[in-house]
Design an enzyme around this catalytic site. Structure first.
Site, PDB file in Angstrom:
ATOM      1  N   ARG A   1       0.806  -1.029  -0.086  1.00 39.97           N
ATOM      2  CA  ARG A   1      -0.156   0.130   0.016  1.00 39.97           C
ATOM      3  C   ARG A   1       0.694   1.283   0.120  1.00 39.97           C
ATOM      4  NH1 ARG A   1      -1.837   0.831   4.295  1.00 39.97           N
ATOM      5  NH2 ARG A   1      -0.961  -1.210   5.529  1.00 39.97           N
TER       6      ARG A   1
ATOM      7  N   TYR B   1      -1.407  -3.425  -6.637  1.00 37.87           N
ATOM      8  CA  TYR B   1      -1.160  -4.323  -5.428  1.00 37.87           C
ATOM      9  C   TYR B   1      -2.641  -4.325  -4.674  1.00 37.87           C
ATOM     10  CZ  TYR B   1      -0.496  -5.043  -0.611  1.00 37.87           C
ATOM     11  OH  TYR B   1      -0.463  -5.670   0.609  1.00 37.87           O
ATOM     12  N   GLY B   2      -2.610  -5.269  -4.324  1.00 40.59           N
ATOM     13  CA  GLY B   2      -4.010  -5.683  -3.319  1.00 40.59           C
ATOM     14  C   GLY B   2      -4.743  -4.401  -2.737  1.00 40.59           C
ATOM     15  N   GLY B   3      -4.173  -3.859  -1.899  1.00 37.25           N
ATOM     16  CA  GLY B   3      -4.955  -2.865  -0.991  1.00 37.25           C
ATOM     17  C   GLY B   3      -5.025  -1.550  -1.639  1.00 37.25           C
TER      18      GLY B   3
ATOM     19  N   LYS C   1      -9.870  -2.576   1.486  1.00 35.35           N
ATOM     20  CA  LYS C   1      -9.577  -1.524   2.420  1.00 35.35           C
ATOM     21  C   LYS C   1     -10.379  -0.148   1.972  1.00 35.35           C
ATOM     22  CE  LYS C   1      -7.479  -3.574   5.199  1.00 35.35           C
ATOM     23  NZ  LYS C   1      -6.108  -4.425   5.046  1.00 35.35           N
TER      24      LYS C   1
ATOM     25  N   HIS D   1     -10.907  -2.614  11.450  1.00 33.73           N
ATOM     26  CA  HIS D   1      -9.649  -3.373  10.666  1.00 33.73           C
ATOM     27  C   HIS D   1      -9.534  -4.396  11.846  1.00 33.73           C
ATOM     28  CE1 HIS D   1      -5.265  -3.543   9.194  1.00 33.73           C
ATOM     29  NE2 HIS D   1      -5.938  -4.380   8.561  1.00 33.73           N
TER      30      HIS D   1
ATOM     31  N   SER E   1      -1.485  -3.596  10.157  1.00 30.12           N
ATOM     32  CA  SER E   1      -1.230  -4.658   9.027  1.00 30.12           C
ATOM     33  C   SER E   1       0.072  -5.194   9.299  1.00 30.12           C
ATOM     34  CB  SER E   1      -1.052  -3.710   7.641  1.00 30.12           C
ATOM     35  OG  SER E   1      -2.215  -2.944   7.505  1.00 30.12           O
ATOM     36  N   ALA E   2      -0.099  -6.705   9.114  1.00 27.63           N
ATOM     37  CA  ALA E   2       1.062  -7.474   9.199  1.00 27.63           C
ATOM     38  C   ALA E   2       1.640  -7.693  10.817  1.00 27.63           C
ATOM     39  CB  ALA E   2       2.471  -7.169   8.511  1.00 27.63           C
ATOM     40  N   CYS E   3       0.518  -7.566  11.649  1.00 32.88           N
ATOM     41  CA  CYS E   3       0.682  -7.665  13.212  1.00 32.88           C
ATOM     42  C   CYS E   3       0.005  -8.674  13.774  1.00 32.88           C
ATOM     43  CB  CYS E   3       0.579  -6.352  13.881  1.00 32.88           C
ATOM     44  SG  CYS E   3       1.754  -4.957  13.285  1.00 32.88           S
TER      45      CYS E   3
ATOM     46  N   LYS F   1      -3.388 -10.411  12.654  1.00 30.02           N
ATOM     47  CA  LYS F   1      -4.780 -10.650  12.765  1.00 30.02           C
ATOM     48  C   LYS F   1      -5.097 -12.139  11.925  1.00 30.02           C
ATOM     49  CE  LYS F   1      -5.713  -6.935  10.322  1.00 30.02           C
ATOM     50  NZ  LYS F   1      -4.449  -6.630  10.527  1.00 30.02           N
ATOM     51  N   THR F   2      -4.480 -12.373  10.657  1.00 35.03           N
ATOM     52  CA  THR F   2      -4.917 -13.539  10.010  1.00 35.03           C
ATOM     53  C   THR F   2      -4.457 -15.047  10.895  1.00 35.03           C
ATOM     54  OG1 THR F   2      -4.613 -12.587   8.115  1.00 35.03           O
ATOM     55  CG2 THR F   2      -4.422 -15.093   8.070  1.00 35.03           C
TER      56      THR F   2
ATOM     57  N   ASP G   1      -9.562 -10.171   8.851  1.00 33.92           N
ATOM     58  CA  ASP G   1      -9.167  -8.629   8.374  1.00 33.92           C
ATOM     59  C   ASP G   1     -10.251  -7.596   8.558  1.00 33.92           C
ATOM     60  OD1 ASP G   1      -6.663  -7.396   7.420  1.00 33.92           O
ATOM     61  OD2 ASP G   1      -8.036  -6.640   5.684  1.00 33.92           O
TER      62      ASP G   1
ATOM     63  N   ASN H   1       6.055  -8.436   2.113  1.00 33.61           N
ATOM     64  CA  ASN H   1       4.876  -8.401   2.022  1.00 33.61           C
ATOM     65  C   ASN H   1       4.352  -9.203   0.897  1.00 33.61           C
ATOM     66  OD1 ASN H   1       2.399  -7.123   2.886  1.00 33.61           O
ATOM     67  ND2 ASN H   1       2.540  -5.934   0.993  1.00 33.61           N
TER      68      ASN H   1
ATOM     69  N   ARG I   1       2.010 -12.320  -0.719  1.00 34.93           N
ATOM     70  CA  ARG I   1       0.723 -12.399  -0.061  1.00 34.93           C
ATOM     71  C   ARG I   1      -0.042 -13.761  -0.759  1.00 34.93           C
ATOM     72  NH1 ARG I   1      -1.789  -8.910   3.741  1.00 34.93           N
ATOM     73  NH2 ARG I   1      -0.106  -7.391   4.178  1.00 34.93           N
TER      74      ARG I   1
ATOM     75  N   ARG J   1       2.801  -4.180  17.504  1.00 32.01           N
ATOM     76  CA  ARG J   1       4.025  -4.683  17.597  1.00 32.01           C
ATOM     77  C   ARG J   1       4.838  -3.793  18.247  1.00 32.01           C
ATOM     78  NH1 ARG J   1       6.569  -8.014  13.812  1.00 32.01           N
ATOM     79  NH2 ARG J   1       4.732  -8.807  12.518  1.00 32.01           N
TER      80      ARG J   1
HETATM   81  P1  GTP Z   1      -2.488  -7.765   7.364  1.00 29.28           P
HETATM   82  O1  GTP Z   1      -2.908  -8.928   6.309  1.00 29.28           O
HETATM   83  O2  GTP Z   1      -1.449  -6.970   6.658  1.00 29.28           O
HETATM   84  O3  GTP Z   1      -3.668  -7.233   7.824  1.00 29.28           O
HETATM   85  O4  GTP Z   1      -1.606  -8.589   8.534  1.00 29.28           O
HETATM   86  P2  GTP Z   1      -1.953  -9.660   9.643  1.00 29.28           P
HETATM   87  O5  GTP Z   1      -2.603  -8.645  10.719  1.00 29.28           O
HETATM   88  O6  GTP Z   1      -3.350 -10.509   9.229  1.00 29.28           O
HETATM   89  O7  GTP Z   1      -0.954 -10.291  10.063  1.00 29.28           O
HETATM   90  P3  GTP Z   1      -0.499 -11.880   9.974  1.00 29.28           P
HETATM   91  O8  GTP Z   1      -1.279 -12.598  10.859  1.00 29.28           O
HETATM   92  O9  GTP Z   1      -0.540 -12.204   8.750  1.00 29.28           O
HETATM   93  O10 GTP Z   1       1.051 -11.760  10.584  1.00 29.28           O
HETATM   94  C1  GTP Z   1       1.948 -11.024   9.923  1.00 29.28           C
HETATM   95  C2  GTP Z   1       3.349 -11.523  10.463  1.00 29.28           C
HETATM   96  O11 GTP Z   1       3.371 -11.557  12.046  1.00 29.28           O
HETATM   97  C3  GTP Z   1       3.565 -12.793   9.832  1.00 29.28           C
HETATM   98  O12 GTP Z   1       4.957 -13.026   9.686  1.00 29.28           O
HETATM   99  C4  GTP Z   1       3.537 -13.890  11.120  1.00 29.28           C
HETATM  100  O13 GTP Z   1       4.192 -14.941  11.117  1.00 29.28           O
HETATM  101  C5  GTP Z   1       3.908 -12.901  12.252  1.00 29.28           C
HETATM  102  N1  GTP Z   1       2.937 -13.271  13.463  1.00 29.28           N
HETATM  103  C6  GTP Z   1       1.762 -13.205  13.706  1.00 29.28           C
HETATM  104  N2  GTP Z   1       1.316 -13.731  14.896  1.00 29.28           N
HETATM  105  C7  GTP Z   1       2.488 -13.814  15.659  1.00 29.28           C
HETATM  106  C8  GTP Z   1       2.920 -14.180  16.947  1.00 29.28           C
HETATM  107  O14 GTP Z   1       2.008 -14.503  17.858  1.00 29.28           O
HETATM  108  N3  GTP Z   1       3.871 -13.993  17.348  1.00 29.28           N
HETATM  109  C9  GTP Z   1       4.963 -13.438  16.326  1.00 29.28           C
HETATM  110  N4  GTP Z   1       6.333 -13.819  16.910  1.00 29.28           N
HETATM  111  N5  GTP Z   1       4.833 -13.468  15.273  1.00 29.28           N
HETATM  112  C10 GTP Z   1       3.538 -13.382  14.746  1.00 29.28           C
HETATM  113  C1  SPV Z   2      -3.231  -4.537   4.913  1.00 30.26           C
HETATM  114  O1  SPV Z   2      -2.321  -4.055   4.572  1.00 30.26           O
HETATM  115  O2  SPV Z   2      -3.819  -4.334   6.338  1.00 30.26           O
HETATM  116  C2  SPV Z   2      -3.528  -5.619   4.151  1.00 30.26           C
HETATM  117  C3  SPV Z   2      -3.267  -5.754   2.869  1.00 30.26           C
HETATM  118  O3  SPV Z   2      -4.622  -6.538   4.900  1.00 30.26           O
HETATM  119  S1  SPV Z   2      -4.143  -4.996   1.797  1.00 30.26           S
HETATM  120  O4  SPV Z   2      -5.126  -5.451   1.401  1.00 30.26           O
HETATM  121  O5  SPV Z   2      -2.951  -4.509   0.844  1.00 30.26           O
HETATM  122  O6  SPV Z   2      -4.545  -3.610   2.475  1.00 30.26           O
HETATM  123 MN    MN Z   3      -5.106  -5.920   6.876  1.00 25.01          MN
END
Ligand code: GTP
Ligand code: SPV
Ligand code: MN
Length: 611
Positions: free
Chosen positions: A79, A219-221, A228, A248, A270-272, A274-275, A295, A389, A391, A422
């Site tokens: 993004r 790109y996605g977002g 988003k 979110h 993001s990337a903290c 959720k999934t 998400d 990043n 996906r 984070r």
């Molecule tokens: P978006 O799709 O961007 O919104 O991300 P998200 O919030 O869904 O994050 P996701 O679950 O994909 O995790 C992002 C990164 O954090 C990945 O590399 C995971 O492996 C890492 N991660 C997730 N949960 C944990 C955890 O409990 N501990 C640690 N150390 N890393 C984690």
């Molecule tokens: C995020 O960045 O929070 C995502 C990926 O879930 S995107 O759809 O590109 O926003």
């Molecule tokens: Mn997200």
């Protein structure tokens, strides 16, 4: 899929939609116009075309059936927050956290960019609905795009096609027009590149008009406009007007060993995580976890006064690196079922995908996301095989632990909301807010280190209120007031309880994670649910309630009691260092900052001074 020349034709009885499609075609000058219908034949046709164009590589049918590898242009991987705008009529309504330009000026600029921008390309029209088609008021959208990659991804991520178009027509329903172009017209006879995009990018929202214009990125977002752009930025503005919440957040169903069911929503930037939390496989015996969403959560109050959440999406657009059998086996099972698109991961020699963290040992040879040969020696030298990043885009229906309630248009009643980020320091593993207003303060002051999900520096601590900093469609001060108002207007006993979490605290001595995370986060969820059930003890700290000694279940946990203690610690000195940052953050909002949040900050200061 129906194919036509770019001249006025009748594809829909909705004359407004027909007129908009014709108007866009006249401006952007595509080679042809295709209406997306959502059939399996259409998917096969589009993915074949993408393979023929060199954009997709078909993966081995036995390893990942009906799935594709795709590498973007190296400049178009995330993004672009600095190119994302909220073009409200008045600047103050975009607030201090968003980029703004006057709508007329933005439209003039972008109209010139759009002029002829689809030359040599197909223009696709994608009718879609975010949430259920059977919702009492379905949330429709129509995306126009000149990217087949976007069409294929949208088919995974949202409910799309003919059934949606018929519903728009029958209900004469409003829809969000969402215009997207990669901004790379082709001259006569010019061969296309693998990933067309432009150096000029604009991701633009007109909140009052409920309209989205996006240019220059695939790109996605930036490009899958139902996600988003619609479900958070536009929907948050609608939600403010109508008294609900577009957040979110993941949505998780938890069943305790006694059979008690609780639904938890959690906002992490993001990337903290959720999934991963949405797909958690609990390590605590007797607990079951099922995913409702990973998400986005749309939350409305039900007739019983409780807050009900639906996941408006149809697929998962998940971070690949870090996803493996030991961290997220549920995701590995979901993608193994195929029907997925993998972007900017690495390609194995036997037609599968790989990324850092999928397995302990990388394969002996890969093609990395940039198309170069890659061996473990490159990895040791610091070259990543997959972009951080990168996906996977995969149908939610393939998730082996998808809760049946996912299909319920009325959603699920939320018992608890978690806010997490984070943070290497300061923020404890888990703490509970004292009440809704304090919970709003916890959300409004949420902070996190930046990640690769957006372009720019990674690892920089910033405030990310409710994990919505990049996704708010209006003034953040008003958003906080909206949250507080919800607390005032509803029965406090029925509101979700609010918690803060931090899986990412580090040991100051060696920099390692203090908490093992992933499946072990079920121990924190157990404490949260036990709090809801009145069965877990907590102690007061200046920042909120933390597990009493012994209240967090650490049976069989493979870390030292000292590490647990460090993960849970509330250090007054660390929090005192946070205060000027919160002050500075709140000052940004001037008189639009609700007084109740200043009061919460004063309370925190008082408690820390007394500590
Ligand atoms: P978006 O799709 O961007 O919104 O991300 P998200 O919030 O869904 O994050 P996701 O679950 O994909 O995790 C992002 C990164 O954090 C990945 O590399 C995971 O492996 C890492 N991660 C997730 N949960 C944990 C955890 O409990 N501990 C640690 N150390 N890393 C984690
Ligand atoms: C995020 O960045 O929070 C995502 C990926 O879930 S995107 O759809 O590109 O926003
Ligand atoms: Mn997200």
């Amino acid at each position: 899929m129906t194919t036509t020349q770019a001249k006025p034709t009748t594809h829909t009885t909705n004359s407004r939609l027909e007129a908009w499609v014709s108007e866009v075609a006249a401006l952007t000058q595509p080679r042809d116009v295709r209406w997306v219908t959502g059939t399996a034949e259409e998917w096969a046709e589009l993915t074949d075309e993408l393979v023929a164009a060199g954009t997709f590589v078909r993966l081995d049918e036995r390893r990942k059936p009906n799935s594709f590898y795709c590498a973007s242009d190296p400049s178009d991987v995330a993004r672009v927050e600095d190119r994302t705008y909220i073009c409200s009529v008045e600047e103050k309504d975009a607030g201090p956290t968003n980029n703004w330009m006057a709508p007329d000026r933005m439209k003039a600029t972008m109209t010139e960019l759009y002029r002829g921008c689809m030359r040599g390309r197909t223009m696709f029209v994608i009718p879609f609905v975010m949430g259920h088609l059977e919702a009492s008021e379905p949330m429709f959208g129509v995306e126009i795009t000149d990217s087949a990659y976007v069409v294929v991804s949208m088919l995974v991520m949202a409910r799309c096609g003919d059934a949606v178009l018929r519903a728009i027509e029958e209900q004469d329903a409003p829809y969000v027009p969402a215009l997207h172009s990669v901004g790379a017209p082709l001259a006569e006879g010019e061969t296309d590149v693998q990933w067309p995009c432009s150096d000029t990018k604009y991701i633009v929202h007109f909140p009052e008009e409920r309209t989205i214009w996006s240019y220059g990125s695939g790109y996605g977002g930036n490009a899958l406009l139902g996600k988003k752009c619609y479900s958070l930025r536009i929907a948050s503005a609608i939600a403010r007007d109508e008294g609900w919440l577009a957040e979110h957040m993941l949505i998780l169903k938890l069943t305790s060993p006694k059979g008690a069911v609780h639904y938890v929503a959690a906002a992490f930037p993001s990337a903290c995580g959720k999934t991963n939390l949405a797909m958690i496989r609990p390590t605590v015996p007797g607990w079951t976890a099922e995913m409702v969403g990973d998400d986005i959560a749309w939350m409305r109050f039900g007739a019983d006064g409780r807050l009900y959440a639906v996941n408006p999406e149809f697929g998962l657009f998940g971070v690949a690196p870090g996803t493996g059998e030991s961290t997220n086996p549920t995701a590995m099972e979901t993608i193994a079922r195929g029907n997925s698109v993998f972007t900017n991961v690495a390609l194995t020699d036997d037609g599968d995908v790989w990324w850092e963290g999928m397995t302990d040992e990388p394969p002996a040879h890969l093609t990395d996301w940039l198309g170069n040969d890659w061996t473990p020696a490159d990895g040791e030298a610091g070259t990543k095989a997959a972009h951080p990043n990168s996906r996977f885009c995969t149908p939610a229906s393939q998730c082996p632990v998808l809760a049946p309630e996912y299909d319920d248009p009325d959603g699920v009643p939320i018992s608890a909301i978690l806010f997490g980020g984070r943070r290497k320091t300061t923020v404890p593993l888990v703490y509970e807010a004292r009440d809704w207003a304090h919970g709003t303060f916890v959300g409004a002051t949420l902070s996190s280190e930046t990640t690769a999900a957006a372009t720019g520096a990674v690892g920089v601590v910033r405030r990310d209120p409710m994990a919505m900093l990049p996704f708010l469609g209006y003034d953040a001060g008003d958003y906080f007031a909206h949250w507080l108002r919800i607390g005032e207007q509803h029965d406090p006993a029925k509101l979700p309880r609010v918690f803060g979490v931090n899986w990412f605290r580090r040991d100051p001595e060696d920099g390692s994670f203090l908490w093992p995370g992933f499946g072990e986060n079920s121990r924190v969820l157990e404490w949260v649910v036990d709090r809801l059930e009145g069965e877990a003890d907590a102690v007061e700290t200046p920042v909120g309630l933390v597990p009493a000694p012994g209240a967090l279940d650490v049976d069989g946990l493979d870390i030292t009691p000292e590490a647990v203690e460090k993960a849970l610690a509330v250090d007054a000195d660390e929090w005192r260092a946070e205060l000027p940052l919160i002050d500075e953050w709140f000052d940004l909002f001037g008189d639009r900052l609700p007084a109740a949040l200043r009061d919460e900050l004063d309370t925190l200061k008082g408690r820390l001074a007394a500590d």
